[in-house]
Write a protein that holds these residues in place. Structure first.
Motif, PDB file in Angstrom:
ATOM      1  N   VAL A 181       0.840  -1.197   0.000  1.00 30.08           N
ATOM      2  CA  VAL A 181       0.000   0.000   0.000  1.00 30.08           C
ATOM      3  C   VAL A 181       0.876   1.249   0.000  1.00 30.08           C
ATOM      4  O   VAL A 181       1.958   1.269   0.590  1.00 30.08           O
ATOM      5  CB  VAL A 181      -0.971   0.048   1.204  1.00 30.08           C
ATOM      6  CG1 VAL A 181      -2.129  -0.906   1.000  1.00 30.08           C
ATOM      7  CG2 VAL A 181      -0.261  -0.254   2.521  1.00 30.08           C
ATOM      8  N   THR A 182       0.396   2.274  -0.691  1.00 24.72           N
ATOM      9  CA  THR A 182       1.109   3.537  -0.736  1.00 24.72           C
ATOM     10  C   THR A 182       0.119   4.679  -0.944  1.00 24.72           C
ATOM     11  O   THR A 182      -0.950   4.488  -1.537  1.00 24.72           O
ATOM     12  CB  THR A 182       2.168   3.561  -1.857  1.00 24.72           C
ATOM     13  OG1 THR A 182       2.854   4.822  -1.844  1.00 24.72           O
ATOM     14  CG2 THR A 182       1.549   3.340  -3.222  1.00 24.72           C
ATOM     15  N   THR A 200      -2.798  -4.085  -9.435  1.00 23.63           N
ATOM     16  CA  THR A 200      -3.016  -2.840  -8.692  1.00 23.63           C
ATOM     17  C   THR A 200      -4.474  -2.427  -8.716  1.00 23.63           C
ATOM     18  O   THR A 200      -5.230  -2.779  -9.617  1.00 23.63           O
ATOM     19  CB  THR A 200      -2.165  -1.704  -9.280  1.00 23.63           C
ATOM     20  OG1 THR A 200      -2.512  -1.522 -10.660  1.00 23.63           O
ATOM     21  CG2 THR A 200      -0.683  -1.997  -9.145  1.00 23.63           C
ATOM     22  N   GLU A 201      -4.855  -1.681  -7.688  1.00 25.22           N
ATOM     23  CA  GLU A 201      -6.196  -1.107  -7.620  1.00 25.22           C
ATOM     24  C   GLU A 201      -6.105   0.275  -7.008  1.00 25.22           C
ATOM     25  O   GLU A 201      -5.326   0.526  -6.086  1.00 25.22           O
ATOM     26  CB  GLU A 201      -7.143  -1.993  -6.805  1.00 25.22           C
ATOM     27  CG  GLU A 201      -6.653  -2.321  -5.407  1.00 25.22           C
ATOM     28  CD  GLU A 201      -7.571  -3.270  -4.666  1.00 25.22           C
ATOM     29  OE1 GLU A 201      -8.803  -3.161  -4.806  1.00 25.22           O
ATOM     30  OE2 GLU A 201      -7.045  -4.126  -3.920  1.00 25.22           O
ATOM     31  N   HIS A 208      -8.471  15.180   1.398  1.00 24.26           N
ATOM     32  CA  HIS A 208      -7.785  16.093   0.486  1.00 24.26           C
ATOM     33  C   HIS A 208      -6.914  15.372  -0.541  1.00 24.26           C
ATOM     34  O   HIS A 208      -6.091  16.003  -1.202  1.00 24.26           O
ATOM     35  CB  HIS A 208      -6.935  17.122   1.253  1.00 24.26           C
ATOM     36  CG  HIS A 208      -7.749  18.029   2.119  1.00 24.26           C
ATOM     37  ND1 HIS A 208      -8.269  19.227   1.667  1.00 24.26           N
ATOM     38  CD2 HIS A 208      -8.143  17.913   3.420  1.00 24.26           C
ATOM     39  CE1 HIS A 208      -8.954  19.805   2.652  1.00 24.26           C
ATOM     40  NE2 HIS A 208      -8.887  19.024   3.718  1.00 24.26           N
ATOM     41  N   LYS A 209      -7.078  14.049  -0.654  1.00 27.00           N
ATOM     42  CA  LYS A 209      -6.360  13.287  -1.686  1.00 27.00           C
ATOM     43  C   LYS A 209      -7.347  12.313  -2.313  1.00 27.00           C
ATOM     44  O   LYS A 209      -7.965  11.512  -1.613  1.00 27.00           O
ATOM     45  CB  LYS A 209      -5.166  12.548  -1.087  1.00 27.00           C
ATOM     46  CG  LYS A 209      -4.300  11.868  -2.131  1.00 27.00           C
ATOM     47  CD  LYS A 209      -3.003  11.384  -1.518  1.00 27.00           C
ATOM     48  CE  LYS A 209      -2.157  10.616  -2.510  1.00 27.00           C
ATOM     49  NZ  LYS A 209      -1.820  11.398  -3.712  1.00 27.00           N
ATOM     50  N   ARG A 210      -7.502  12.383  -3.625  1.00 36.20           N
ATOM     51  CA  ARG A 210      -8.562  11.628  -4.283  1.00 36.20           C
ATOM     52  C   ARG A 210      -8.346  10.123  -4.224  1.00 36.20           C
ATOM     53  O   ARG A 210      -9.277   9.356  -3.956  1.00 36.20           O
ATOM     54  CB  ARG A 210      -8.697  12.068  -5.743  1.00 36.20           C
ATOM     55  CG  ARG A 210      -9.916  11.488  -6.448  1.00 36.20           C
ATOM     56  CD  ARG A 210     -10.065  12.009  -7.849  1.00 36.20           C
ATOM     57  NE  ARG A 210      -9.000  11.524  -8.706  1.00 36.20           N
ATOM     58  CZ  ARG A 210      -8.950  11.710 -10.028  1.00 36.20           C
ATOM     59  NH1 ARG A 210      -9.921  12.413 -10.618  1.00 36.20           N
ATOM     60  NH2 ARG A 210      -7.959  11.259 -10.747  1.00 36.20           N
ATOM     61  N   GLU A 211      -7.116   9.672  -4.487  1.00 33.74           N
ATOM     62  CA  GLU A 211      -6.864   8.232  -4.596  1.00 33.74           C
ATOM     63  C   GLU A 211      -5.558   7.826  -3.924  1.00 33.74           C
ATOM     64  O   GLU A 211      -4.692   8.646  -3.647  1.00 33.74           O
ATOM     65  CB  GLU A 211      -6.792   7.823  -6.080  1.00 33.74           C
ATOM     66  CG  GLU A 211      -8.112   7.964  -6.822  1.00 33.74           C
ATOM     67  CD  GLU A 211      -7.985   7.597  -8.291  1.00 33.74           C
ATOM     68  OE1 GLU A 211      -8.979   7.085  -8.860  1.00 33.74           O
ATOM     69  OE2 GLU A 211      -6.911   7.812  -8.886  1.00 33.74           O
ATOM     70  N   MET A 212      -5.426   6.524  -3.675  1.00 32.30           N
ATOM     71  CA  MET A 212      -4.197   5.877  -3.226  1.00 32.30           C
ATOM     72  C   MET A 212      -4.109   4.551  -3.982  1.00 32.30           C
ATOM     73  O   MET A 212      -5.010   4.201  -4.735  1.00 32.30           O
ATOM     74  CB  MET A 212      -4.232   5.626  -1.720  1.00 32.30           C
ATOM     75  CG  MET A 212      -5.403   4.770  -1.267  1.00 32.30           C
ATOM     76  SD  MET A 212      -5.228   4.079   0.397  1.00 32.30           S
ATOM     77  CE  MET A 212      -4.003   2.776   0.109  1.00 32.30           C
ATOM     78  N   LEU A 213      -3.003   3.834  -3.798  1.00 29.82           N
ATOM     79  CA  LEU A 213      -2.831   2.560  -4.488  1.00 29.82           C
ATOM     80  C   LEU A 213      -2.673   1.403  -3.513  1.00 29.82           C
ATOM     81  O   LEU A 213      -2.026   1.531  -2.468  1.00 29.82           O
ATOM     82  CB  LEU A 213      -1.594   2.594  -5.386  1.00 29.82           C
ATOM     83  CG  LEU A 213      -1.649   3.392  -6.684  1.00 29.82           C
ATOM     84  CD1 LEU A 213      -0.289   3.331  -7.388  1.00 29.82           C
ATOM     85  CD2 LEU A 213      -2.746   2.873  -7.599  1.00 29.82           C
ATOM     86  N   ARG A 214      -3.290   0.280  -3.878  1.00 23.32           N
ATOM     87  CA  ARG A 214      -3.010  -0.988  -3.220  1.00 23.32           C
ATOM     88  C   ARG A 214      -2.631  -1.990  -4.307  1.00 23.32           C
ATOM     89  O   ARG A 214      -3.293  -2.066  -5.336  1.00 23.32           O
ATOM     90  CB  ARG A 214      -4.216  -1.490  -2.427  1.00 23.32           C
ATOM     91  CG  ARG A 214      -3.942  -2.808  -1.700  1.00 23.32           C
ATOM     92  CD  ARG A 214      -4.977  -3.093  -0.624  1.00 23.32           C
ATOM     93  NE  ARG A 214      -6.295  -3.290  -1.197  1.00 23.32           N
ATOM     94  CZ  ARG A 214      -7.443  -3.202  -0.492  1.00 23.32           C
ATOM     95  NH1 ARG A 214      -7.398  -2.863   0.791  1.00 23.32           N
ATOM     96  NH2 ARG A 214      -8.601  -3.388  -1.075  1.00 23.32           N
TER      97      ARG A 214
END
Length: 218
Positions: A181-182, A200-201, A208-214
């Motif tokens: 995760v990041t 990835t998803e 205040h941040k739209r997306e992240m990655l897993r």
């Protein structure tokens, strides 16, 4: 011990973060350090892993916040926590950071920073810590790894850590089906992870941040 100049500031949820003038970068979100780390690394990472023992690798120990939150939310899980940091903060600065008192774990937070580097330290019966000092590319953390917290400074600040070489090395340390995760959701990072044998998803990001990655190892 390598160190960089930092300034202690208070984020929107009342928890501290550090600002690095040289990089114009913060260690955690100014919109809430604890809030961001809980969202990205605990809810999307630790609580996503259904195993009695979780082997964690963190890229970027920084303030120790992710390790502390892992201890708080681990419940009955046994945690084996490895973390890599090229520029450790000193204990004097760590003592000023309010995470331990805010989360009701002042002694554990102190122990995170006081523990020796480059050797396993049993901090509680269910939490073992190994802090690696140095550049991840020059180190060989111990496999197997079930969960990776990728919390390095952003790819525009430290592009040498956001590259195929690093993600391939991480992948080789991970168990099948393990998770990374990041906070970063850049398309270039997602494409690199896909190239390095991850699925990835994109997930909703912290405030205040739209997306992240897993990412999941194939």
């Amino acid at each position: 011990m390598n160190q960089i100049k930092t300034e202690l500031i208070v984020s929107e949820d009342g928890s501290h973060t550090l600002y690095v003038p040289e990089l114009d970068e913060h260690y955690h979100s100014v919109h809430g350090a604890i809030r961001e780390s809980e969202h990205v690394y605990i809810k999307a990472g630790l609580l996503h892993i259904n195993r009695p023992t979780v082997n964690i690798l963190e890229i970027g120990f920084g303030t120790g916040l992710n390790a502390l939150l892992t201890r708080v939310h681990a419940h009955d899980k046994h945690i084996r926590y490895q973390t890599v940091e090229k520029y450790p903060i000193n204990n004097h600065l760590a003592e000023k950071i309010n995470y331990g008192t805010t989360l009701g774990q002042p002694e554990f937070f102190k122990a995170l920073h006081a523990s020796d580097w480059n050797q396993w330290q049993p901090l509680t019966p269910n939490f073992e810590l190994l802090k690696w000092e140095g550049d991840f590319r020059d180190l060989t953390p111990q496999a197997p790894i079930d969960l990776v917290y990728f919390d390095a400074f952003g790819p525009d600040k430290h592009p040498d850590l956001w590259c195929n070489e690093v993600f391939n090395k991480i992948n080789q340390l991970m168990t099948p089906g393990a998770t990374l995760v990041t906070y970063c959701a850049k398309g270039s990072v997602r494409r690199m992870l896909n190239t390095c044998d991850f699925e990835t998803e994109r997930l909703p990001g912290p405030p205040h941040k739209r997306e992240m990655l897993r990412a999941t190892k194939k």
